[in-house]
Design an enzyme around this catalytic site. Structure first.
Site, PDB file in Angstrom:
ATOM      1  N   THR A 145       0.867  -1.172   0.000  1.00 23.93           N
ATOM      2  CA  THR A 145       0.000   0.000   0.000  1.00 23.93           C
ATOM      3  C   THR A 145       0.909   1.228   0.000  1.00 23.93           C
ATOM      4  OG1 THR A 145      -0.112   0.274   2.402  1.00 23.93           O
ATOM      5  CG2 THR A 145      -1.657  -1.264   1.391  1.00 23.93           C
ATOM      6  N   ASN A 146       0.294   2.417  -0.131  1.00 24.92           N
ATOM      7  CA  ASN A 146       1.120   3.623  -0.119  1.00 24.92           C
ATOM      8  C   ASN A 146       1.541   3.963   1.307  1.00 24.92           C
ATOM      9  OD1 ASN A 146      -0.838   5.360   1.204  1.00 24.92           O
ATOM     10  ND2 ASN A 146      -2.008   5.195  -0.692  1.00 24.92           N
TER      11      ASN A 146
ATOM     12  N   ASP B 146       2.428  -0.186 -11.944  1.00 21.76           N
ATOM     13  CA  ASP B 146       2.087   0.607 -13.124  1.00 21.76           C
ATOM     14  C   ASP B 146       2.899   1.893 -13.181  1.00 21.76           C
ATOM     15  OD1 ASP B 146       0.931   1.813 -10.971  1.00 21.76           O
ATOM     16  OD2 ASP B 146      -0.995   2.227 -11.940  1.00 21.76           O
TER      17      ASP B 146
ATOM     18  N   ASP C  22     -26.961 -24.237  11.054  1.00 22.73           N
ATOM     19  CA  ASP C  22     -27.814 -25.342  11.476  1.00 22.73           C
ATOM     20  C   ASP C  22     -28.032 -25.242  12.989  1.00 22.73           C
ATOM     21  OD1 ASP C  22     -29.051 -28.006  10.471  1.00 22.73           O
ATOM     22  OD2 ASP C  22     -27.801 -28.666  12.145  1.00 22.73           O
TER      23      ASP C  22
ATOM     24  N   TYR D 110     -37.687 -36.182   9.988  1.00 19.48           N
ATOM     25  CA  TYR D 110     -36.485 -36.877  10.440  1.00 19.48           C
ATOM     26  C   TYR D 110     -36.189 -36.611  11.915  1.00 19.48           C
ATOM     27  CZ  TYR D 110     -33.889 -32.446  10.257  1.00 19.48           C
ATOM     28  OH  TYR D 110     -33.451 -31.189  10.477  1.00 19.48           O
TER      29      TYR D 110
ATOM     30  N   TYR E 258     -31.386 -33.291  19.220  1.00 19.62           N
ATOM     31  CA  TYR E 258     -32.757 -33.324  18.718  1.00 19.62           C
ATOM     32  C   TYR E 258     -33.746 -33.830  19.774  1.00 19.62           C
ATOM     33  CZ  TYR E 258     -30.772 -32.732  14.035  1.00 19.62           C
ATOM     34  OH  TYR E 258     -30.111 -32.250  12.935  1.00 19.62           O
TER      35      TYR E 258
ATOM     36  N   HIS F 236     -28.338 -26.688   1.843  1.00 20.11           N
ATOM     37  CA  HIS F 236     -28.195 -26.586   3.300  1.00 20.11           C
ATOM     38  C   HIS F 236     -26.769 -26.295   3.737  1.00 20.11           C
ATOM     39  CE1 HIS F 236     -29.137 -27.217   7.501  1.00 20.11           C
ATOM     40  NE2 HIS F 236     -28.168 -28.117   7.596  1.00 20.11           N
TER      41      HIS F 236
END
Length: 513
Positions: A92-93, A166, A316, A364, A453, A511
């Protein structure tokens, strides 16, 4: 005023020009504006002309910064080179930006932006000049590299370095140190030269996958929560803490692409292995897997690591944990994000099991309720189980999870799931202890992940105690158009309960966001 009017004023004075001084860090950006503005007035007077009333050097720089864009083809080439083992770096500069709007603080250039996946090292502002490299040693290594700095600017280490710019003046010192250089006049020509020098086809081919972390090259940790409960995690990076919480049936490896990306972006990334999975303990009591207990354990986890606040990102079941943490422990959070899992306050007028039965996609979860039944089927062929559950987007549409377990074909391999993972003889990277009848390493019985679950009603009762609360921390909800279980429609109306909600949507994703 003439085509090069501003350039000539900027460069007037040679080594003492405004441009040279700001590049060396001798003056700030605001001082540059002032000096150039004065120089423009003097030059206009010498030309017997008058500057427009609205003329402003500061505004010109602001417009230039606002219209600046990144060179996407060059970044793609850098990502390809990085995937091929090259080290990459961007300069970067050196300007000291004290402007009100931070005009040249590079809002698009910090690690973690579009540059981050392409450039492994970001060399930011120094007191030295890009044109004349600083003499200070750098704690960086430079094997085969593209624009990679050496530790001591040693000529021998630069023999395999390619430096692109450049500005031709910047290439001269690079060549003097033995670097190969490319003057970027136009992108296509520069890419051709880059291919010739590197031997890598940088202009074509499929976009490479992001960099994934190697399990052997990340820090592993284990936090004892209380007797019988211990959480495993991996860690990378430094900075504000981001905790990643996976879902079913996964492990911390689900985040293998996100961990290095977030670490590069300046965060301390902690990917947990949730209770019952992988190297985390799997206590036998079903109550251990209620959302209330999971969140309590997570607070202890943060306490023991000395983390007062974190950003939580969940997928999830991990998404459910994220929302519950935001409801019950907002003081521990800076922000939250959920992938696929929407937030809905508990409805006291309708039993949770009755409500879930109205969604066929959740069948399920009822199959998982009886301990031992689903375990037996899932453990019968670990490889096939994973191939069925983690299928490609094309195969996911229209296939319910219960149907998949009941004999559906394996389906196409998801492109983001490496073949070597699924074809490994032991499937160890994705083989949590619950996929064996017993985990010999830890001595814990099976069933941990499925026990998540088996707390539907306790979770509902706990959520009822917070049904009137709103989630006030900043939040992100990412929906996936082809998720047949957690469909985007389920997230409607979340703004009512989460005032600072931001949304993103991936239409072609299933999913496994």
């Amino acid at each position: 005023l003439g085509r090069n009017f501003l350039r000539e004023v900027m460069l007037a004075g040679g080594s003492q020009s405004p441009y040279a001084k700001v590049m060396r860090g001798q003056i700030t950006l605001c001082q540059l504006f002032s000096e150039v503005e004065q120089g423009c007035q003097q030059r206009a007077t010498s030309m017997a002309t008058t500057l427009p009333p609205t003329f402003s050097v500061a505004r010109a720089f602001e417009q230039m910064a606002a219209k600046g864009t990144l060179n996407a083809p060059l970044l793609r080439a850098a990502r390809m080179l990085r995937r091929k083992g090259f080290k990459t770096c961007v300069f970067t500069n050196n300007w000291v930006d004290d402007s009100a709007g931070r005009v040249f603080s590079h809002p698009r250039l910090p690690p973690g932006s579009l540059i981050s996946p392409a450039m492994g090292v970001l060399i930011g502002p120094t007191r030295g000049s890009l044109v004349s490299p600083p003499r200070r040693p750098w704690s960086l290594q430079a094997p085969k590299a593209v624009g990679q700095l050496s530790p001591r600017w040693s000529l021998s280490l630069f023999l395999q370095v390619i430096f692109l710019d450049d500005i031709g003046e910047n290439l001269k010192p690079a060549r003097e140190m033995g670097m190969a250089t490319i003057l970027v006049r136009d992108t296509e020509t520069a890419l051709k030269e880059l291919e010739e020098l590197s031997g890598v086809q940088a202009r074509r081919g499929e976009e490479p996958l992001p960099t994934a972390c190697d399990p052997s090259n990340v820090t592993h940790g284990y936090v004892p929560i209380r007797p019988g409960v211990q959480l495993h995690f991996v860690e990378m990076g430094q900075g504000p803490v981001v905790c990643l919480l996976h879902g079913f049936p996964e492990s911390w490896l689900s985040w293998r692409y996100q961990i290095p990306a977030l670490a590069d972006a300046g965060f301390r990334v902690i990917a947990l292995e949730m209770k019952g999975y992988g190297e985390s303990r799997a206590p036998p009591d079903i109550e251990e897997y209620s959302q209330e207990q999971i969140c309590k354990d997570l607070v202890v986890f943060l306490d023991k690591l000395g983390i007062p606040q974190a950003v939580l990102v969940g997928h999830d079941w991990g998404g459910a944990v994220v929302w519950n943490m935001a409801l019950f422990y907002p003081e521990r959070l800076r922000a939250v994000a959920s992938l696929n899992t929407p937030y809905r306050p508990a409805d006291p007028t309708r039993d949770i099991l009755e409500r879930m039965r109205s969604y066929p996609a959740f069948d399920y979860q009822f199959y998982f309720q009886e301990p031992g039944v689903a375990e037996a089927e899932l453990e019968r062929d670990i490889g096939r189980t994973l191939k069925v559950l983690i299928r490609s987007t094309q195969q996911e549409v229209g296939v319910g999870l219960r149907g998949a377990l009941g004999g559906a074909a394996e389906g196409a391999r998801a492109p983001w799931l490496p073949r070597e993972v699924l074809e490994s003889p032991s499937l160890e990277p994705f083989q949590p202890p619950w996929m064996c009848s017993v985990c010999p390493a830890l001595g814990d019985p099976a069933g941990g992940p499925l026990n998540w679950y088996r707390n539907l009603r306790p979770n509902w009762n706990w959520a009822l105690s917070a049904r009137d609360r709103k989630i006030l921390v900043p939040a992100l909800m990412v929906t996936a158009g082809k998720d047949v279980v957690l469909h985007p429609n389920m997230s409607r109306g979340m703004e009512e309960w989460i005032p600072q909600l931001r949304r993103e949507h991936l239409e072609g994703c299933g999913h496994w966001t």
